[in-house]
Design a protein around this motif. Structure first.
Motif, PDB file in Angstrom:
ATOM      1  N   LEU A 137       0.788  -1.278   0.119  1.00  0.00           N
ATOM      2  CA  LEU A 137      -0.094   0.002  -0.153  1.00  0.00           C
ATOM      3  C   LEU A 137       0.864   1.259  -0.013  1.00  0.00           C
ATOM      4  O   LEU A 137       0.477   2.386  -0.609  1.00  0.00           O
ATOM      5  CB  LEU A 137      -0.972   0.024   1.170  1.00  0.00           C
ATOM      6  N   ARG A 141       0.190   4.829  -2.049  1.00  0.00           N
ATOM      7  CA  ARG A 141      -0.614   5.899  -1.401  1.00  0.00           C
ATOM      8  C   ARG A 141      -0.491   7.247  -2.099  1.00  0.00           C
ATOM      9  O   ARG A 141       0.506   7.675  -2.888  1.00  0.00           O
ATOM     10  CB  ARG A 141       0.098   6.357   0.083  1.00  0.00           C
ATOM     11  N   LYS A 167      -2.869   8.541   1.958  1.00  0.00           N
ATOM     12  CA  LYS A 167      -4.089   7.755   2.169  1.00  0.00           C
ATOM     13  C   LYS A 167      -3.985   6.476   1.132  1.00  0.00           C
ATOM     14  O   LYS A 167      -3.517   6.572   0.054  1.00  0.00           O
ATOM     15  CB  LYS A 167      -5.114   8.439   2.136  1.00  0.00           C
ATOM     16  N   ASN A 168      -5.029   5.601   1.248  1.00  0.00           N
ATOM     17  CA  ASN A 168      -5.244   4.238   0.503  1.00  0.00           C
ATOM     18  C   ASN A 168      -6.159   5.141  -0.647  1.00  0.00           C
ATOM     19  O   ASN A 168      -7.201   5.759  -0.607  1.00  0.00           O
ATOM     20  CB  ASN A 168      -5.858   3.454   1.356  1.00  0.00           C
TER      21      ASN A 168
END
Length: 302
Positions: A137, A141, A167-168
């Motif tokens: 992830l 990001r 953030k994702n």
């Protein structure tokens, strides 16, 4: 240095020669059965039956911790739309895979329709073989919208509520002014004015593959594209220090792909890098409403 092979030939025959559990990522855009020069149009039932044969072999060669990303659009028959991702979903489920995301790739250009709304999206089905799959992830990001936001109550009151790394991103990849700037990812499709455009009619951009490569593999992992075309997957893999095999049955497309790899190696390949701003069409004179459009008489001729 990353390794690659660019095989000319039939996908199914080539895949059958690979060992079990070899590829960490299998990513491709298969023929859509719409009658392009590299495919013979057939019934939707026969098309899916043949694809199922290939998918069974792909599942066999997929690494235990691996992923399959299957990018498709729509099959059109007698002006009726058949959403291919819906048909493919059951095939992958029947082969024991689990769907992690249905990613919608939205783009701003394409053919205009007069009897239905113009199509402006395709989908990427991301499946995994097991629950223990690679997912980096942090590699994909995007900046948080409000990085300075804090928790206003509870045990974390006063602490920052966002991840400092960003953030994702969402499962919708869309055209915005700046790449990776907001939660929706910006990936234009490859049309006539795209820097990567070749003569392949259904070429997809390198960065579309690159997002999946970064998130779902590690350096030196092996990646496979069974319908490699002019090499978008091969290039995205080599660019990020992965090993890759591409399979393409049309010689002229495979030759273009090999040429692009050589250009990448010598630094002459032109490609759209992640982070490149999209052209702002609002600044063009063509985006201004012509004064003639205010004349009702002129509109009757359109």
């Amino acid at each position: 240095m990353s390794k690659y092979k660019y095989i000319l030939g039939d996908s199914l025959k080539a895949i059958k020669k690979f060992k079990d559990n070899t590829f960490k990522l299998i990513i491709t855009s298969p023929p859509y059965n719409v009658g392009k020069e590299y495919e013979t149009k057939k019934s939707i039932e026969l098309y899916l039956e043949e694809q199922n044969e290939i998918i069974k072999e792909l599942v066999r060669v997929l690494h235990t911790n691996g992923s399959i990303c299957w990018q498709v659009g729509n099959f059109v028959d007698d002006k009726e739309i058949f959403p291919l991702d819906i048909f493919y979903y059951q095939i992958f489920k029947d082969n024991g895979l689990k769907l992690r995301n249905r990613i919608v790739w939205q783009f701003g250009h394409g053919l205009h329709s007069s009897k239905r709304f113009s199509g402006r999206y395709e989908t990427i089905l991301w499946f995994t073989k097991t629950e223990d799959y690679t997912f980096n992830l942090d590699s994909v990001r995007i900046p948080s919208k409000y990085p300075g936001k804090r928790h206003h109550k509870g045990p974390k009151k006063g602490q920052y509520s966002s991840n400092p790394k960003g953030k994702n991103p969402s499962d919708i990849w869309e055209v915005l002014l700046n790449d990776w700037e907001k939660e929706i990812w910006n990936i234009p499709n490859v049309k006539s004015n795209h820097v990567e455009k070749t003569e392949h009619p259904c070429q997809y951009p390198i960065e579309l593959v690159e997002r999946c490569v970064l998130a779902l593999t590690n350096e030196n992992d092996w990646i496979l594209d069974p319908f490699a075309g002019v090499g978008s997957t091969v290039l995205a893999s080599l660019k990020n220090d992965r090993n890759v095999i591409g399979i393409e049955k049309v010689k002229k497309y495979r030759d273009i792909g090999v040429k692009r790899v050589k250009e990448f190696d010598d630094g002459s390949l032109r490609f759209r890098s992640i982070g490149t701003p999209i052209y702002d069409h609002t600044k063009s004179k063509l985006s201004q409403i012509p004064l003639e459009f205010n004349n009702n008489e002129s509109l009757r001729s359109i």
